[in-house]
Design a protein around this motif. Sequence first.
Motif, PDB file in Angstrom:
ATOM      1  N   TYR A   1       8.276 -23.674  19.082  1.00  0.00           N
ATOM      2  CA  TYR A   1       6.904 -23.159  17.876  1.00  0.00           C
ATOM      3  C   TYR A   1       5.938 -22.245  18.380  1.00  0.00           C
ATOM      4  O   TYR A   1       5.788 -21.203  17.012  1.00  0.00           O
TER       5      TYR A   1
ATOM      6  N   ALA B   1       4.240 -16.823  11.886  1.00  0.00           N
ATOM      7  CA  ALA B   1       3.805 -17.746  11.488  1.00  0.00           C
ATOM      8  C   ALA B   1       5.386 -18.801  10.840  1.00  0.00           C
ATOM      9  O   ALA B   1       5.903 -18.143   9.943  1.00  0.00           O
TER      10      ALA B   1
ATOM     11  N   ASN C   1       1.876 -23.139   4.094  1.00  0.00           N
ATOM     12  CA  ASN C   1       2.389 -21.929   3.885  1.00  0.00           C
ATOM     13  C   ASN C   1       1.248 -20.899   3.848  1.00  0.00           C
ATOM     14  O   ASN C   1       1.070 -20.156   4.622  1.00  0.00           O
TER      15      ASN C   1
ATOM     16  N   LEU D   1      -0.929 -21.055   7.010  1.00  0.00           N
ATOM     17  CA  LEU D   1      -0.428 -20.365   8.448  1.00  0.00           C
ATOM     18  C   LEU D   1      -0.218 -18.578   8.170  1.00  0.00           C
ATOM     19  O   LEU D   1      -0.227 -18.342   9.080  1.00  0.00           O
ATOM     20  N   GLN D   2       0.170 -18.590   7.262  1.00  0.00           N
ATOM     21  CA  GLN D   2       0.683 -16.736   6.851  1.00  0.00           C
ATOM     22  C   GLN D   2      -1.177 -16.452   6.695  1.00  0.00           C
ATOM     23  O   GLN D   2      -1.680 -15.552   7.547  1.00  0.00           O
TER      24      GLN D   2
ATOM     25  N   TRP E   1      -2.640 -17.983  11.459  1.00  0.00           N
ATOM     26  CA  TRP E   1      -1.435 -18.455  12.601  1.00  0.00           C
ATOM     27  C   TRP E   1      -1.436 -17.554  13.968  1.00  0.00           C
ATOM     28  O   TRP E   1      -1.752 -18.609  15.031  1.00  0.00           O
TER      29      TRP E   1
ATOM     30  N   ARG F   1      -2.186 -20.347  16.391  1.00  0.00           N
ATOM     31  CA  ARG F   1      -1.447 -20.933  17.755  1.00  0.00           C
ATOM     32  C   ARG F   1      -2.373 -19.909  19.440  1.00  0.00           C
ATOM     33  O   ARG F   1      -1.633 -21.252  19.904  1.00  0.00           O
TER      34      ARG F   1
END
Length: 428
Positions: free
Chosen positions: A299, A305, A347, A350-351, A354, A358
């Motif tokens: 991932y 994302a 979500n 994450l959007q 990300w 990460r």
Amino acid sequence: MSDVVRDVVEGRFFAPELGQNLPSPIQLLEIAPSLAGRERALVESVGLTGRLAVVADQNTTPVMGRRVHDALPNAALVVLDHPKADEATAAQLQERVADCDHLIAVGSGTLNDLCKYVSHRTGRACAVFGTAASMDGYVTTTVSITRGGYKLTLPAQAPRGVFFDLEVMAAAPEFATLAGFGDTICRSVCQVDWLLSHLLLDTVYAETPYAMMAADEQPLYELAGRLRQGDQAAVLQLVRLSVLSGCGVLVTGTSHCGSMGEHQISHYIDMLLRPHPGTLHGQQVGIATWTMARLQAHYLASDIAPVLAPLTFTDAELAQRYGELAGGVKEAIARKPFDAAATARLNRRLQDRWPEIRQRLLAVMLPLERMEDAIRGAGMPKTAAEIGIDPTFYRQAVRHALEIRDRYGFLDLAAQAGGLDGFAAGET
């Protein structure tokens, strides 16, 4: 003993999360080539007097238990036959040591946990003479105890004294030493899972447990190939990193720093695999660590994302999978962000974040090739089949381990992203 180990044990290691030095319940930690002839002095140096119970099992009694017992006047030798870390065995031990003032564990995982747990429940003190570098729980203030078939992390009494005779530790069976290596190499996947939870859900997170381990991790990997030979220098390095890993629990009072997705897989095996093949906790964690490392790497390889979907679990499927344990599983699942509203919040984060998420996770992650080099160097198994666990069951454990605890990590993210079943199908 390295400076950082000494500083942690003696309460001189600063923990930014606490705004003070990390308090240590350990009065003395001794690692020496041999402790022969010093057993009584070590026990008395941490204030354990009166009638003592020396608790060992059928394996550790001849290795060191009888030696420790004979060195302590008026001590009782309590030998447990193939003990399990569960409530029933703890109750039996508590009854057998009812006339004793304090407990001395001679062993590793199960014996240490039982003595710490009984000491906590009865207001006693304890100490431990380690017999194998097979796990990182010697110094922790938590234990893993099975209650009603369910694996729980429960509070415990940390030992006042922790004593390691390297001659004894190095002579332990090879599989036990490699289990200890498996229980420490999980640092990377634990940190990535725990940090993911923090970045997505704002859960508590601490850097101090990993800062303590930083200087000792790479030297262990460099010596990993000598562990199977019983090399004392390599075993010493494993003991030191195990101690530091266990001390991480002192920061937050929880085991998140060293127990995330890989431990959930191991707990699932312990809870549901019948007959159990007798594999050690660290052996299972080592296999699951390699699984989690590859799942995380998959991932984190993408700069796009993942998109998550809600997860639902019917009472019927949980009952079929867990039987009488289904109620506890349902409670754990209910505390996770699996419903539509919680998933929408995940979500959005994450959007929005990300790239930052990460990069922060990649910064603390042990690169996959370095982990594989360390595993190969130690000669540690990489698949469930190699340690006698049926691959079909292991695939089931990877798919469903996220259900048994309320901790959120990459097993959960992968399940919500729709990729966990496919990944698990390739595990052996």
